[in-house]
Design a protein around this motif. Sequence first.
Motif, PDB file in Angstrom:
ATOM      1  N   GLY A 205      -0.022 -11.186  21.501  1.00 40.55           N
ATOM      2  CA  GLY A 205       1.179 -10.530  22.014  1.00 40.55           C
ATOM      3  C   GLY A 205       2.282 -10.443  20.981  1.00 40.55           C
ATOM      4  N   ALA A 206       2.570 -11.563  20.333  1.00 45.41           N
ATOM      5  CA  ALA A 206       3.632 -11.583  19.333  1.00 45.41           C
ATOM      6  C   ALA A 206       3.288 -10.679  18.153  1.00 45.41           C
ATOM      7  CB  ALA A 206       3.878 -13.006  18.844  1.00 45.41           C
ATOM      8  N   LEU A 207       1.999 -10.691  17.749  1.00 47.07           N
ATOM      9  CA  LEU A 207       1.597  -9.854  16.617  1.00 47.07           C
ATOM     10  C   LEU A 207       1.751  -8.372  16.949  1.00 47.07           C
ATOM     11  CD1 LEU A 207       0.449  -9.865  13.749  1.00 47.07           C
ATOM     12  CD2 LEU A 207      -1.841  -9.687  14.749  1.00 47.07           C
ATOM     13  N   LEU A 208       1.394  -7.995  18.168  1.00 52.02           N
ATOM     14  CA  LEU A 208       1.559  -6.598  18.574  1.00 52.02           C
ATOM     15  C   LEU A 208       3.043  -6.218  18.642  1.00 52.02           C
ATOM     16  CD1 LEU A 208      -1.202  -6.320  21.330  1.00 52.02           C
ATOM     17  CD2 LEU A 208      -1.262  -5.384  19.019  1.00 52.02           C
ATOM     18  N   ASP A 209       3.895  -7.149  19.096  1.00 50.63           N
ATOM     19  CA  ASP A 209       5.342  -6.891  19.092  1.00 50.63           C
ATOM     20  C   ASP A 209       5.844  -6.632  17.676  1.00 50.63           C
ATOM     21  OD1 ASP A 209       5.359  -7.298  21.801  1.00 50.63           O
ATOM     22  OD2 ASP A 209       6.141  -9.351  21.696  1.00 50.63           O
ATOM     23  N   ILE A 210       5.395  -7.459  16.746  1.00 50.18           N
ATOM     24  CA  ILE A 210       5.802  -7.303  15.353  1.00 50.18           C
ATOM     25  C   ILE A 210       5.331  -5.957  14.809  1.00 50.18           C
ATOM     26  CG2 ILE A 210       5.475  -8.187  13.013  1.00 50.18           C
ATOM     27  CD1 ILE A 210       5.246 -10.996  14.286  1.00 50.18           C
ATOM     28  N   ALA A 211       4.081  -5.600  15.118  1.00 45.88           N
ATOM     29  CA  ALA A 211       3.538  -4.334  14.639  1.00 45.88           C
ATOM     30  C   ALA A 211       4.304  -3.150  15.235  1.00 45.88           C
ATOM     31  CB  ALA A 211       2.055  -4.236  14.982  1.00 45.88           C
ATOM     32  N   MET A 212       4.634  -3.197  16.522  1.00 46.62           N
ATOM     33  CA  MET A 212       5.387  -2.111  17.152  1.00 46.62           C
ATOM     34  C   MET A 212       6.789  -2.009  16.569  1.00 46.62           C
ATOM     35  SD  MET A 212       4.031   0.013  19.118  1.00 46.62           S
ATOM     36  CE  MET A 212       5.586   0.719  19.614  1.00 46.62           C
ATOM     37  N   THR A 213       7.367  -3.153  16.238  1.00 44.75           N
ATOM     38  CA  THR A 213       8.684  -3.154  15.597  1.00 44.75           C
ATOM     39  C   THR A 213       8.606  -2.459  14.241  1.00 44.75           C
ATOM     40  OG1 THR A 213       9.294  -5.214  16.704  1.00 44.75           O
ATOM     41  CG2 THR A 213      10.572  -4.591  14.758  1.00 44.75           C
ATOM     42  N   ALA A 214       7.570  -2.785  13.474  1.00 47.13           N
ATOM     43  CA  ALA A 214       7.405  -2.182  12.151  1.00 47.13           C
ATOM     44  C   ALA A 214       7.183  -0.680  12.257  1.00 47.13           C
ATOM     45  CB  ALA A 214       6.234  -2.837  11.424  1.00 47.13           C
ATOM     46  N   VAL A 215       6.431  -0.245  13.269  1.00 48.70           N
ATOM     47  CA  VAL A 215       6.189   1.191  13.467  1.00 48.70           C
ATOM     48  C   VAL A 215       7.473   1.889  13.917  1.00 48.70           C
ATOM     49  CG1 VAL A 215       4.969   2.885  14.887  1.00 48.70           C
ATOM     50  CG2 VAL A 215       3.730   0.942  13.939  1.00 48.70           C
ATOM     51  N   SER A 216       8.182   1.292  14.874  1.00 45.80           N
ATOM     52  CA  SER A 216       9.383   1.914  15.430  1.00 45.80           C
ATOM     53  C   SER A 216      10.529   1.967  14.427  1.00 45.80           C
ATOM     54  CB  SER A 216       9.832   1.152  16.681  1.00 45.80           C
ATOM     55  OG  SER A 216       8.809   1.112  17.646  1.00 45.80           O
ATOM     56  N   GLU A 217      10.528   1.021  13.502  1.00 48.96           N
ATOM     57  CA  GLU A 217      11.598   0.943  12.507  1.00 48.96           C
ATOM     58  C   GLU A 217      11.779   2.271  11.782  1.00 48.96           C
ATOM     59  OE1 GLU A 217      12.901  -2.476   9.267  1.00 48.96           O
ATOM     60  OE2 GLU A 217      10.773  -2.080   9.666  1.00 48.96           O
ATOM     61  N   ASN A 218      10.666   2.967  11.508  1.00 47.85           N
ATOM     62  CA  ASN A 218      10.739   4.224  10.773  1.00 47.85           C
ATOM     63  C   ASN A 218      11.278   5.374  11.625  1.00 47.85           C
ATOM     64  OD1 ASN A 218       9.681   3.142   8.363  1.00 47.85           O
ATOM     65  ND2 ASN A 218       7.591   3.312   9.148  1.00 47.85           N
ATOM     66  N   LEU A 219      11.237   5.221  12.933  1.00 44.16           N
ATOM     67  CA  LEU A 219      11.800   6.264  13.793  1.00 44.16           C
ATOM     68  C   LEU A 219      13.321   6.290  13.710  1.00 44.16           C
ATOM     69  CD1 LEU A 219       9.661   5.873  17.053  1.00 44.16           C
ATOM     70  CD2 LEU A 219       9.535   7.742  15.402  1.00 44.16           C
ATOM     71  N   PHE A 220      13.913   5.123  13.471  1.00 46.52           N
ATOM     72  CA  PHE A 220      15.373   5.016  13.476  1.00 46.52           C
ATOM     73  C   PHE A 220      15.924   5.334  12.087  1.00 46.52           C
ATOM     74  CE2 PHE A 220      14.143   2.837  17.248  1.00 46.52           C
ATOM     75  CZ  PHE A 220      15.206   2.958  18.131  1.00 46.52           C
ATOM     76  N   ARG A 221      15.705   6.557  11.689  1.00 49.72           N
ATOM     77  CA  ARG A 221      16.216   7.078  10.425  1.00 49.72           C
ATOM     78  C   ARG A 221      16.885   8.410  10.711  1.00 49.72           C
ATOM     79  NH1 ARG A 221      14.977   2.641   9.326  1.00 49.72           N
ATOM     80  NH2 ARG A 221      13.562   1.840   7.701  1.00 49.72           N
ATOM     81  N   THR A 222      17.855   8.790   9.918  1.00 50.16           N
ATOM     82  CA  THR A 222      18.520  10.072  10.116  1.00 50.16           C
ATOM     83  C   THR A 222      18.947  10.659   8.781  1.00 50.16           C
ATOM     84  OG1 THR A 222      20.329  11.225  11.241  1.00 50.16           O
ATOM     85  CG2 THR A 222      20.801   9.025  10.407  1.00 50.16           C
ATOM     86  N   GLN A 223      18.950  11.994   8.732  1.00 50.19           N
ATOM     87  CA  GLN A 223      19.470  12.705   7.566  1.00 50.19           C
ATOM     88  C   GLN A 223      20.884  13.215   7.812  1.00 50.19           C
ATOM     89  OE1 GLN A 223      16.574  15.795   6.935  1.00 50.19           O
ATOM     90  NE2 GLN A 223      15.074  14.411   6.024  1.00 50.19           N
ATOM     91  N   LEU A 224      21.415  12.919   8.976  1.00 48.64           N
ATOM     92  CA  LEU A 224      22.755  13.397   9.320  1.00 48.64           C
ATOM     93  C   LEU A 224      23.802  12.716   8.465  1.00 48.64           C
ATOM     94  CD1 LEU A 224      22.563  13.448  13.213  1.00 48.64           C
ATOM     95  CD2 LEU A 224      22.574  15.412  11.698  1.00 48.64           C
ATOM     96  N   LYS A 225      24.613  13.503   7.799  1.00 54.37           N
ATOM     97  CA  LYS A 225      25.673  12.948   6.969  1.00 54.37           C
ATOM     98  C   LYS A 225      26.716  12.278   7.862  1.00 54.37           C
ATOM     99  CE  LYS A 225      28.924  14.186   3.297  1.00 54.37           C
ATOM    100  NZ  LYS A 225      29.491  15.297   2.495  1.00 54.37           N
ATOM    101  N   GLY A 226      27.011  11.033   7.553  1.00 55.19           N
ATOM    102  CA  GLY A 226      28.003  10.304   8.323  1.00 55.19           C
ATOM    103  C   GLY A 226      27.470   9.670   9.595  1.00 55.19           C
ATOM    104  N   MET A 227      26.166   9.847   9.892  1.00 56.14           N
ATOM    105  CA  MET A 227      25.598   9.310  11.118  1.00 56.14           C
ATOM    106  C   MET A 227      24.656   8.132  10.863  1.00 56.14           C
ATOM    107  SD  MET A 227      26.778  11.330  13.557  1.00 56.14           S
ATOM    108  CE  MET A 227      27.414  12.993  13.833  1.00 56.14           C
ATOM    109  N   SER A 228      24.366   7.843   9.614  1.00 61.94           N
ATOM    110  CA  SER A 228      23.380   6.797   9.312  1.00 61.94           C
ATOM    111  C   SER A 228      23.834   5.436   9.837  1.00 61.94           C
ATOM    112  CB  SER A 228      23.118   6.730   7.810  1.00 61.94           C
ATOM    113  OG  SER A 228      24.318   6.496   7.103  1.00 61.94           O
ATOM    114  N   ASP A 229      25.137   5.147   9.756  1.00 61.86           N
ATOM    115  CA  ASP A 229      25.637   3.868  10.252  1.00 61.86           C
ATOM    116  C   ASP A 229      25.448   3.763  11.759  1.00 61.86           C
ATOM    117  OD1 ASP A 229      27.272   1.337   9.957  1.00 61.86           O
ATOM    118  OD2 ASP A 229      28.590   2.466  11.289  1.00 61.86           O
ATOM    119  N   LEU A 230      25.690   4.858  12.474  1.00 61.61           N
ATOM    120  CA  LEU A 230      25.531   4.845  13.927  1.00 61.61           C
ATOM    121  C   LEU A 230      24.068   4.611  14.306  1.00 61.61           C
ATOM    122  CD1 LEU A 230      27.240   7.215  16.427  1.00 61.61           C
ATOM    123  CD2 LEU A 230      24.776   6.922  16.558  1.00 61.61           C
TER     124      LEU A 230
END
Length: 403
Positions: A205-230
Amino acid sequence: MRAALADGAPPADPLALINEGGARAIFPTPLDRGRILALIEECVPPPPAAPAAGENASALRAEVEHLKKKLAQTERELRIARNADAMKREEELGLAELKLERLKSSLGVELDIDYLAPDLAVELAKAFDALLACPTISLPVMPQIGLKLQDMIRQGSVSFAEAASVIALETGLSARVLSICNSPLYCGVERISNLQQAVARLGEGALLDIAMTAVSENLFRTQLKGMSDLVERLWRHSLTTAHASKLVGETLGVDHVDDLFLMGLLHDIGKLLIAYLTQQGFDHGIWNTRIMTPRIMLDIMNRRHNELGVALLSKWQYPETFIEVVGHHNDDATIHTRSESCIIVYYANVLTRKLGFSLKADAGDPLSEHDLAQALNLAADMNARIEQSSREMIVRIQETYFV
């Protein structure tokens, strides 16, 4: 007397000469005192005469008229400047509406936006529904490895070998997972060197949580100028809510603890979708930085992230239990009637806001205001322990993901 004048002496005072009886020596004809004084006064310029009352009023009226003319001239110049700004603004809005018409034709969607509406956020939010429905618009996509991991988490029974083999399929994911396994958040006495050790020590369970976190981490990216901090703050909030949800579930002894982690991770996925669609709006000319400001985007996130998040999870074919959490995790009015999972994620969401990990700050103690501890049958001491454990966990999360 003539001798005195010839010698350069000043002339005598006429009045004194008169008094001394010498008037005949100066004036050939007799003169009275009044005549002499009149002659003297003729030599002295008179003081300026005080203006009459009517003259004062005329001068004041003239000054007032002058000031009125200056004020009128200033107002004319200000109107000209304002009209110039308004014309420029109208021209920009006209171009935006022209692009919008072209976009309707190219995308085949209905978009009716009043750029001059008093509540611009409400108008712009209309575009997100149309963009979400448009087949040519790019949406966040959960990688295949993430979908496989989600299936394994939802099944609830995974072998050591299955968990390790799925993670090993994704290039770079294994290294990231091992890095997190050896971080302050999970690290034990001995360093973990492979996925099999990670599964054996931490559990599937914990390993799958870690793996999902690592996968999801890349979704939280943006090219919007001034929006990266948000967007980064949104990722911090989502991650801490995931861990807090699991912590609360373990404290309560619920059966679906692994689901709670993923529910907490995705509860604000609608805000991430809004960031993606905002970028699409810029790319297609629906708005510019003067129209779609960070303040307006945050306003739209607060108003629409629940329903847009539900739409995205429906596209990702998530089960109804997850969709309920995304749609109602901050529904103050009905939260006490929701499922246990939804209440737990709500509690974790409010808890992380209280601890400072959110897009907005809460005044006071939001946990006591919403009576969530009572809804979860948490005693006061247990509630305090969860909060303290969450504080300690957040420190480790900071050291693991944000250094």
